[in-house]
Design an enzyme around this catalytic site. Structure first.
Site, short mmCIF file in Angstrom:
data_model
loop_
_atom_site.label_atom_id
_atom_site.label_comp_id
_atom_site.label_asym_id
_atom_site.label_seq_id
_atom_site.Cartn_x
_atom_site.Cartn_y
_atom_site.Cartn_z
N TRP A 58 0.94 -1.38 0.08
CA TRP A 58 0.02 -0.05 -0.08
C TRP A 58 1.00 1.24 -0.15
O TRP A 58 0.47 2.09 -0.65
CB TRP A 58 -0.95 0.07 1.22
N ASP A 113 -1.66 6.80 6.18
CA ASP A 113 -2.74 5.79 5.73
C ASP A 113 -3.12 4.96 6.87
O ASP A 113 -2.22 3.89 7.39
CB ASP A 113 -2.27 5.03 4.46
N LYS A 149 -12.71 -1.62 7.26
CA LYS A 149 -12.06 -2.37 7.91
C LYS A 149 -12.67 -2.15 9.31
O LYS A 149 -13.41 -2.84 9.70
CB LYS A 149 -10.51 -2.33 8.03
C1 LIG Z 1 -3.48 0.16 4.43
C2 LIG Z 1 -4.47 0.20 3.14
N1 LIG Z 1 -4.40 1.23 2.50
C3 LIG Z 1 -5.25 1.20 1.33
C4 LIG Z 1 -5.81 0.21 0.86
C5 LIG Z 1 -6.66 0.56 -0.56
O1 LIG Z 1 -8.12 0.95 0.01
P1 LIG Z 1 -9.59 1.04 -0.93
O2 LIG Z 1 -9.72 -0.17 -1.62
O3 LIG Z 1 -10.44 1.67 -0.06
O4 LIG Z 1 -8.95 2.01 -1.91
C6 LIG Z 1 -5.92 -0.88 1.55
C7 LIG Z 1 -6.92 -1.90 1.37
O5 LIG Z 1 -7.17 -2.95 1.84
C8 LIG Z 1 -5.21 -0.89 2.81
O6 LIG Z 1 -5.10 -2.04 3.58
MG LIG Z 2 0.82 -4.14 2.97
MG LIG Z 3 -8.10 -5.66 -0.19
#
Ligand SMILES: Cc1ncc(COP(=O)(O)O)c(C=O)c1O
Ligand SMILES: [Mg+2]
Ligand SMILES: [Mg+2]
Ligand SMILES: Cc1ncc(COP(=O)(O)O)c(C=O)c1O
Ligand SMILES: [Mg+2]
Ligand SMILES: [Mg+2]
Lengths: 360, 360
Positions: free
Chosen positions: A102, A171, A195
């Site tokens: 991420w 994030d 989540k």
């Molecule tokens: C830490 C983290 N950041 C970003 C995302 C992406 O999120 P979204 O699907 O809402 O764009 C996720 C999705 O699992 C995540 O776990």
């Molecule tokens: Mg990760």
């Molecule tokens: Mg996911």
């Protein structure tokens, strides 16, 4: 009805009492003769829901008045772009710590917007750990330092946040509201709701008011944080049902005793699964180094792919849902967000013990 | 439970049977022991919901295979920016027909992205009508011609689409699926779901495949239509519950006999209210010129502000919801989207008659 043991990584388990309330109210919201989904976003009934969600988050996270809370759409993935579009000035450099997929994606989007710098990375050891503060090397002219507070895929988590002379952007998609944090350590926090906060479809951003002065003019209206701060997130039609669910989840957290109480339970939940790993004599191989372990996503592997496959098959038969690791890393992952009950974690740990005994 | 007579402009009424089914299934989706909101967006159960929504829309709107259907977040307002970001080339000009506030907003966002041209406008007569095709003057190098098929605020609607040698882009937020349209007349159609398609939180875009070749590289990933077409709208977490509701609403439209049958009923619904206006001897003053009247949003005024206020107060007492005109134009508006039953329109028309007799 039998509730599944839901270990999905997101969208994920919601509190049963929240779902029951949503079900009860679904056809007739507070005697209006309408579903909450049928209310105008300009009605006083919806306004109360909207403001309640905002107020509860402020209260639960102890957010000072120097910050605002806004609700957006597009998921955390859209924030990967909005953060640099709003905060990365022309002569500045967006600093990123890479601790997993991420953060890599966040960096990739920032590169499209402006100059970037990798301030630290644990990629060379396959993201098994969080770097130490000493290992973070900021660039000159740092616009901000971006971190991923919990790495959903690799199962690592920051247990102490770097205290540097730079605006920290986090994030927190996969660990917001799972533990006490000092919001004042951050310039901006963002999280997709799916989540710990509710269903997918709403993204929460907490940002320090002075950041608004840095935003360049002429951004697309929907990508400018000021659009949300000046309209109380009501410039256009918000995802009203998702925000309603968010308000119910936040009320539930409050009923649980707030974030402190939830954090304590999360520690107990994680401990029982990590214990099953640690006493397995290497049968269950944790991905994360001990000091970097996540309380939200427990990642592990088994002796070989065949046994892992057998484990996942047997777990599924027993009613455990969502235990396969992310397709990019394989193995197993148990996501144990706020709404996953202790009993589910205990049942998984017991199953892990039994499976190990049958398969060593 | 008494259902309200819901004339909200969006979010708006949903079919009662759809809400009842959502309520029944809310705690346990198809025996999974989970709510549909708790399913992983990568699960086979959710995948079936997602693909069912897409397939049903293709079927109901008769969408050819040369088009794709994608689901996004951010509302129609984000499409105001995405359309020019994706389709307006450097040397090209985005052409806009102005028929109300929403087309003005679309133009405003396009101006931030590239060159634009107003191909026609009915602003000088306060948007009481749709321009004739002859009045549309395209620029050189037109990238596309953007229209708003139904003007939610002013209550006007295109009853015939301009057939010009340019790619037609339509904001159909407030009349998609309310009447038969020939999708092949359009290059791209977009619509926020919260009027005819479901709850707020999901935006539908229907686009001709060859448009993808025009998209510039290096757009933010979440703002590039290719991100959605190449991943079946599953690049990141979609708003799963909103898409589930969309699938239920589409099934309901199919049960109603499809778009043709729904269109017929919409005509009858609009007719009964317009009749109350037309026989009122000028007591109810329609905003739209007759040939441009919307079948979705019936806009009218009363002799003066005081009577209008009295009308809205009395209507509210009788259980009619959402009849105040948009804050930018005042007066009254009855939004009578697909899910508003004929009986609600009839009850409103009767009330209008009675009120008029008591107040002339
Ligand atoms: C830490 C983290 N950041 C970003 C995302 C992406 O999120 P979204 O699907 O809402 O764009 C996720 C999705 O699992 C995540 O776990
Ligand atoms: Mg990760
Ligand atoms: Mg996911
Ligand atoms: C025709 C039209 N376009 C755009 C919009 C804006 O939609 P959203 O609130 O989903 O951004 C609306 C909302 O009412 C509308 O009626
Ligand atoms: Mg509106
Ligand atoms: Mg309008």
């Amino acid at each position: 009805m039998k509730r599944a043991y839901n270990f999905n990584a997101g969208p994920s388990a919601l509190p049963l009492s929240v779902l029951e309330r949503a079900q009860r109210e679904l056809l007739d919201f507070q005697g209006t003769g309408m579903s909450v989904m049928e209310l105008s976003h300009r009605s006083k009934e919806y306004d109360a829901v909207h403001n309640n969600a905002k107020q509860l988050l402020k209260e639960l996270m102890n957010i000072p008045d120097t910050y605002d809370v806004v609700f957006l759409q597009g998921g955390a993935s859209l924030q990967f772009s909005m953060v640099p579009m709003n905060l990365l000035g022309n002569e500045q450099i967006g600093n990123y710590v890479l601790t997993g997929s991420w953060s890599e994606k966040a960096l990739k989007e920032a590169k499209k917007v402006g100059k970037t710098h990798v301030a630290a990375s644990t990629k060379e050891t396959n993201y098994t750990r969080i770097p130490a503060t000493e290992d973070i090397q900021l660039s000159e002219q740092a616009a901000y330092l971006h971190i991923t507070s919990n790495n959903t895929i690799f199962g690592t988590q920051w247990h102490e946040f770097p205290d540097l002379t730079v605006d920290l952007v986090a994030d927190m998609s996969s660990d917001i509201l799972s533990r006490e944090v000092n919001v004042e350590q951050f310039a901006l926090i963002y999280a997709g709701a799916q989540k710990n906060l509710g269903p997918s479809g709403v993204t929460v951003v907490i940002l320090r008011n002075d950041l608004l002065e840095r935003i360049p003019d002429n951004l697309p209206t929907m990508l400018d944080y000021r659009t949300y701060t000046t309209s109380n997130s009501l410039y256009n039609t918000p995802p009203t049902f998702a925000i309603y669910m968010l308000s119910l989840v936040l009320e539930w957290v409050k009923e649980q005793g707030g974030v402190k109480a939830v954090e304590q339970r999360n520690k107990e939940k994680a401990a029982v699964i990590y214990e099953a790993i640690d006493k397995s004599n290497g049968f269950y191989l944790p991905h994360a180094e001990k000091e970097s372990r996540s309380l939200m996503n427990v990642t592990f592997n088994l002796p070989n792919d065949e046994v892992a496959k057998k484990f996942l098959g047997a777990a599924k038969e027993r009613g455990f849902v969502g235990l396969a690791g992310h397709r990019s890393v394989g193995g197993c992952r148990a996501s144990i967000y706020n709404a996953v009950p202790y009993e589910a974690c205990e049942a998984l740990a017991q199953f892990m013990d039994e499976f190990r005994k049958r398969n060593v």
